[in-house]
Motif scaffolding. Structure first.
Motif, PDB file in Angstrom:
ATOM      1  N   THR A  93       0.815  -1.217   0.000  1.00  0.00           N
ATOM      2  CA  THR A  93       0.000   0.000   0.000  1.00  0.00           C
ATOM      3  C   THR A  93       0.851   1.269   0.000  1.00  0.00           C
ATOM      4  OG1 THR A  93      -0.107   0.118   2.430  1.00  0.00           O
ATOM      5  CG2 THR A  93      -1.799  -1.195   1.317  1.00  0.00           C
ATOM      6  N   TYR A  94       2.155   1.131  -0.157  1.00  0.00           N
ATOM      7  CA  TYR A  94       3.048   2.274   0.043  1.00  0.00           C
ATOM      8  C   TYR A  94       3.128   3.181  -1.177  1.00  0.00           C
ATOM      9  CZ  TYR A  94       7.297   4.904   1.163  1.00  0.00           C
ATOM     10  OH  TYR A  94       8.192   5.899   1.402  1.00  0.00           O
ATOM     11  N   ASP A  95       3.010   4.477  -0.937  1.00  0.00           N
ATOM     12  CA  ASP A  95       3.275   5.512  -1.927  1.00  0.00           C
ATOM     13  C   ASP A  95       2.492   5.244  -3.209  1.00  0.00           C
ATOM     14  OD1 ASP A  95       4.667   7.950  -2.427  1.00  0.00           O
ATOM     15  OD2 ASP A  95       6.134   6.893  -3.638  1.00  0.00           O
ATOM     16  N   TRP A  96       3.128   5.460  -4.390  1.00  0.00           N
ATOM     17  CA  TRP A  96       2.403   5.293  -5.648  1.00  0.00           C
ATOM     18  C   TRP A  96       2.040   3.840  -5.923  1.00  0.00           C
ATOM     19  CZ3 TRP A  96       4.648   2.143  -9.327  1.00  0.00           C
ATOM     20  CH2 TRP A  96       6.019   1.894  -9.201  1.00  0.00           C
ATOM     21  N   ARG A  97       2.644   2.914  -5.191  1.00  0.00           N
ATOM     22  CA  ARG A  97       2.351   1.497  -5.383  1.00  0.00           C
ATOM     23  C   ARG A  97       1.026   1.086  -4.736  1.00  0.00           C
ATOM     24  NH1 ARG A  97       7.422  -0.683  -7.059  1.00  0.00           N
ATOM     25  NH2 ARG A  97       9.161   0.682  -6.507  1.00  0.00           N
ATOM     26  N   PHE A  98       0.310   2.032  -4.196  1.00  0.00           N
ATOM     27  CA  PHE A  98      -0.993   1.775  -3.574  1.00  0.00           C
ATOM     28  C   PHE A  98      -1.957   1.117  -4.558  1.00  0.00           C
ATOM     29  CE2 PHE A  98      -5.096   3.615  -1.822  1.00  0.00           C
ATOM     30  CZ  PHE A  98      -5.136   2.794  -0.706  1.00  0.00           C
ATOM     31  N   PHE A  99      -1.734   1.317  -5.852  1.00  0.00           N
ATOM     32  CA  PHE A  99      -2.618   0.719  -6.845  1.00  0.00           C
ATOM     33  C   PHE A  99      -2.629  -0.807  -6.736  1.00  0.00           C
ATOM     34  CE2 PHE A  99       1.426   0.301  -9.013  1.00  0.00           C
ATOM     35  CZ  PHE A  99       1.294  -0.870  -9.738  1.00  0.00           C
ATOM     36  N   ALA A 100      -1.558  -1.399  -6.213  1.00  0.00           N
ATOM     37  CA  ALA A 100      -1.505  -2.847  -6.058  1.00  0.00           C
ATOM     38  C   ALA A 100      -2.525  -3.332  -5.037  1.00  0.00           C
ATOM     39  CB  ALA A 100      -0.105  -3.291  -5.638  1.00  0.00           C
ATOM     40  N   PHE A 101      -3.035  -2.421  -4.237  1.00  0.00           N
ATOM     41  CA  PHE A 101      -4.096  -2.758  -3.291  1.00  0.00           C
ATOM     42  C   PHE A 101      -5.470  -2.400  -3.852  1.00  0.00           C
ATOM     43  CE2 PHE A 101      -6.853  -1.734   0.341  1.00  0.00           C
ATOM     44  CZ  PHE A 101      -6.797  -2.934   1.030  1.00  0.00           C
ATOM     45  N   THR A 102      -5.573  -1.227  -4.446  1.00  0.00           N
ATOM     46  CA  THR A 102      -6.886  -0.768  -4.915  1.00  0.00           C
ATOM     47  C   THR A 102      -7.345  -1.473  -6.183  1.00  0.00           C
ATOM     48  OG1 THR A 102      -5.843   1.062  -6.135  1.00  0.00           O
ATOM     49  CG2 THR A 102      -6.575   1.512  -3.879  1.00  0.00           C
ATOM     50  N   ASN A 103      -6.430  -2.048  -6.961  1.00  0.00           N
ATOM     51  CA  ASN A 103      -6.808  -2.734  -8.198  1.00  0.00           C
ATOM     52  C   ASN A 103      -7.420  -4.115  -7.970  1.00  0.00           C
ATOM     53  OD1 ASN A 103      -5.780  -0.613  -9.670  1.00  0.00           O
ATOM     54  ND2 ASN A 103      -4.198  -1.778 -10.701  1.00  0.00           N
ATOM     55  N   VAL A 104      -7.287  -4.639  -6.778  1.00  0.00           N
ATOM     56  CA  VAL A 104      -7.641  -6.035  -6.530  1.00  0.00           C
ATOM     57  C   VAL A 104      -9.094  -6.378  -6.877  1.00  0.00           C
ATOM     58  CG1 VAL A 104      -7.761  -7.859  -4.797  1.00  0.00           C
ATOM     59  CG2 VAL A 104      -5.824  -6.279  -4.812  1.00  0.00           C
ATOM     60  N   PRO A 105     -10.087  -5.600  -6.429  1.00  0.00           N
ATOM     61  CA  PRO A 105     -11.470  -6.000  -6.759  1.00  0.00           C
ATOM     62  C   PRO A 105     -11.745  -6.042  -8.254  1.00  0.00           C
ATOM     63  CG  PRO A 105     -11.399  -3.797  -5.763  1.00  0.00           C
ATOM     64  CD  PRO A 105     -10.056  -4.417  -5.565  1.00  0.00           C
ATOM     65  N   ASN A 106     -11.081  -5.207  -9.005  1.00  0.00           N
ATOM     66  CA  ASN A 106     -11.207  -5.216 -10.459  1.00  0.00           C
ATOM     67  C   ASN A 106     -10.757  -6.564 -11.030  1.00  0.00           C
ATOM     68  OD1 ASN A 106     -11.299  -3.934 -13.209  1.00  0.00           O
ATOM     69  ND2 ASN A 106      -9.093  -4.166 -13.057  1.00  0.00           N
ATOM     70  N   HIS A 107      -9.618  -7.064 -10.556  1.00  0.00           N
ATOM     71  CA  HIS A 107      -9.118  -8.349 -11.029  1.00  0.00           C
ATOM     72  C   HIS A 107      -9.996  -9.507 -10.555  1.00  0.00           C
ATOM     73  CE1 HIS A 107      -5.494  -6.842 -12.872  1.00  0.00           C
ATOM     74  NE2 HIS A 107      -5.144  -6.199 -11.771  1.00  0.00           N
ATOM     75  N   LEU A 108     -10.452  -9.444  -9.331  1.00  0.00           N
ATOM     76  CA  LEU A 108     -11.317 -10.498  -8.816  1.00  0.00           C
ATOM     77  C   LEU A 108     -12.613 -10.607  -9.619  1.00  0.00           C
ATOM     78  CD1 LEU A 108     -10.879  -9.957  -4.972  1.00  0.00           C
ATOM     79  CD2 LEU A 108     -10.251 -12.021  -6.234  1.00  0.00           C
ATOM     80  N   ALA A 109     -13.043  -9.485 -10.178  1.00  0.00           N
ATOM     81  CA  ALA A 109     -14.271  -9.464 -10.978  1.00  0.00           C
ATOM     82  C   ALA A 109     -14.038  -9.925 -12.417  1.00  0.00           C
ATOM     83  CB  ALA A 109     -14.869  -8.059 -10.971  1.00  0.00           C
ATOM     84  N   GLY A 110     -12.774 -10.196 -12.773  1.00  0.00           N
ATOM     85  CA  GLY A 110     -12.480 -10.709 -14.105  1.00  0.00           C
ATOM     86  C   GLY A 110     -12.109  -9.653 -15.117  1.00  0.00           C
ATOM     87  N   TYR A 111     -11.452  -8.569 -14.670  1.00  0.00           N
ATOM     88  CA  TYR A 111     -11.036  -7.495 -15.567  1.00  0.00           C
ATOM     89  C   TYR A 111      -9.529  -7.288 -15.470  1.00  0.00           C
ATOM     90  CZ  TYR A 111     -15.966  -6.198 -16.011  1.00  0.00           C
ATOM     91  OH  TYR A 111     -17.317  -6.208 -16.278  1.00  0.00           O
ATOM     92  N   PRO A 112      -8.887  -6.862 -16.563  1.00  0.00           N
ATOM     93  CA  PRO A 112      -7.455  -6.544 -16.511  1.00  0.00           C
ATOM     94  C   PRO A 112      -7.244  -5.146 -15.951  1.00  0.00           C
ATOM     95  CG  PRO A 112      -8.260  -6.143 -18.709  1.00  0.00           C
ATOM     96  CD  PRO A 112      -9.431  -6.668 -17.916  1.00  0.00           C
TER      97      PRO A 112
END
Length: 561
Positions: free
Chosen positions: A226-245
């Motif tokens: 969740t650190y700095d600009w790499r926070f996207f690695a946390f916020t992107n998760v539901p998108n991937h779980l739903a079957g989206y790139p």
């Protein structure tokens, strides 16, 4: 004024000239020359030595002269050009702000996130005429993508990285997003098939309860970055779980091509609810929202983290450390986890071209044609093979079918960082004009994307897991990507100060503040924390943001970039 049609016409004329040159050479010299060499001969290259200042604001690295590397020295001998490469230290906006204020620019800049500021300041020169006169190989490589980085005024100001030529070649191993699991857990329970989030969390929590300590350290069942600009690695998760790139902050409907945010969707709520329940059971890393990147890598390297979501390219140092530690069951394996059975995973990126980043020549560069000539030489297939594979017979071999492969010894050589630095692979593999995909002979441009190389790199322990799941490479667990001609949506040109940029900045602040509260809340307070977040998030102009990306996606589907 230089227009796209003019450039395409120029490319066609260049091809005709190349054919004529080949024919004349064959008649007068009585020997054949391949098209690339004939094309290059048509461009007069000055060999008077010159050194340019090449500033890379997009990546950390070792400052050096390119002629200190094997590839750089060879290219200098062919073009007379050397580059003094400098990498960013400190804040990118502060550094580029000083450049803009003074008007004193390096000759070449890889601007990364500062690209809009430098474009607005007029730091880059148009490359159109230079490409037509001195860049036939560049035009050939980037021909299908020129319209994607030609600006509204008809000019090209920078060359992006990674034009895909010939065939798209996915990585046999997972270097993008995935749910990772300590693979010894899979062995412990008989190599079960793990498809859904519930199955993934169940096996991790079961193992954690049976093994509260690993090598004398407290077990960490699940963590995240969740650190700095790499926070996207946390916020992107539901998108991937739903079957989206990874299209960024939006998911795109495959039928209507409409973009919608998912930060406050039921997908996000379901993901955060799962973490909230893990936390309530004491199974979530309590430092997940406060540790920095180095601390995160250190935890993964320790062998006591059972699972996490991340993009493979972000934790390579931890993967290497675990392999070097010599306990193969502590290493991680990627799983294509989704919410429910029936959802097709889309973790492997579809073919993509990011046209809003690249490298440009500044107004301070003297004789910029020399830079284009260097790039034009670099982009040729034989030189791209040097960058990506090395020297035939030393660093790779060719079998009777023309397929490139590497022995274990060769793999060890080319993966050695000292070798990569000295040879020039580290310097030239990114942040320069380059190609992706396959060479004209069908071999992968990048050695790591060649299935034969991937399989040769697997040791007996790796093969135990591959055989258990009936696959020959780890990526075979994942679905092939669906075609998305707009991908990635996040590469849309969002200018600093625009409504979209302001939305993203404010949304990021809200997500950072509220997501941690939601996850760490008492389960009885989960719904209240979620509602507070939604209210704060919806105070932003979500509709305008979604409409912007819908227009971008639908325009790209129509072939308009």
């Amino acid at each position: 004024m230089f227009k796209k049609k003019s450039l395409i016409l120029s490319m066609a004329m260049s091809s005709l000239l190349v054919a004529a040159a080949c024919s004349n050479d064959a008649a007068t010299d009585a020997h054949d020359q391949d098209e690339n060499n004939a094309t290059n001969d048509a461009v007069e290259v000055e060999l008077e030595p010159v050194t340019y200042h090449y500033f890379n604001a997009g990546a950390a690295g070792k400052d050096l002269n390119t002629n200190e590397t094997y590839i750089g020295k060879m290219l200098e001998e062919k073009t007379g050009v050397n580059f003094k490469v400098e990498h960013l230290v400190g804040d990118i906006n502060q550094r580029t702000g000083v450049m803009i204020a003074s008007g004193d620019y390096p000759d070449v800049i890889v601007p990364d996130a500062a690209i809009d500021a430098l474009l607005d300041a007029g730091a880059f020169i148009p490359l159109n005429d230079l490409l037509e006169e001195h860049g036939p190989n560049l035009l050939e490589a980037y021909g299908d993508y020129l319209h994607m980085f030609t600006h509204d005024d008809g000019n090209i100001y920078y060359i992006p990285f990674g034009a895909t030529v010939n065939e798209f070649q996915p990585n046999p191993n997972i270097d993008q997003g995935a749910f990772w699991i300590q693979r010894g857990i899979l062995k412990e329970y008989g190599f079960p098939e793990i498809n859904t989030l519930d199955e993934y969390l169940d096996i991790i929590t079961r193992y954690a309860k049976e093994n509260p300590e690993i090598d004398g350290m407290r077990t960490i069942p699940f963590t995240g970055l969740t650190y700095d600009w790499r926070f996207f690695a946390f916020t992107n998760v539901p998108n991937h779980l739903a079957g989206y790139p990874n299209d960024g902050g939006v998911m795109v409907d495959m039928d209507t091509h409409e973009a919608s945010v998912y930060a406050d969707s039921e997908y996000a709520k379901r993901w955060l609810k799962a973490l909230n329940e893990l936390n309530a059971e004491g199974l979530l890393d309590q430092e997940m929202f406060v540790m920095n990147y180095d601390e995160y890598l250190e935890k993964l390297s320790s062998g006591r983290v059972l699972g996490f979501f991340d993009y493979g390219w972000q934790f390579g140092t931890a993967s290497n450390a675990l392999r070097d530690a010599g306990n193969p069951d502590r290493e991680y394996m990627a799983l294509p986890v989704v919410f429910d059975e029936g959802i097709k995973d889309q973790y492997i990126d579809p073919p993509a071209f990011t046209g809003n980043r690249g490298v440009g020549i500044t107004v301070n560069a003297e004789n910029p044609e020399r830079i284009i000539q260097f790039w034009d030489e670099l982009i040729k297939e034989d030189n791209q093979r040097l960058v990506m594979w090395g020297i035939e017979g030393e660093h790779y071999n060719v079998d009777e079918n023309g397929r490139f492969y590497q022995t274990e010894e060769q793999i060890e050589i080319v993966n050695n960082q000292n070798f990569r630095d000295e040879f020039g692979m580290t310097t030239f593999e990114w942040s320069w004009p380059r190609i992706n995909g396959t060479f004209s002979d069908g071999n992968a441009v990048e050695a790591r994307r060649q299935p034969e190389v991937a399989f040769a790199s697997y040791n007996d322990d790796d093969k135990e897991y591959l055989e258990a799941y009936g696959i020959s490479t780890f990526a075979e667990l994942f679905s092939e990507p669906d075609e998305r001609p707009w991908y990635p949506a996040w590469s849309a040109n969002i200018e600093q100060g625009s409504p979209q940029q302001i939305f993203e900045e404010r949304a990021d602040e809200i997500l950072r503040r509220h997501y941690a509260r939601i996850v760490l809340a008492d389960p009885a307070d989960f719904d209240k924390e979620w509602d507070d977040f939604v209210q704060a998030y919806r105070s932003l102009d979500v509709d305008a943001y979604e409409n912007f990306f819908t227009e971008v996606v639908q325009a790209r589907v129509r072939g308009e970039w």
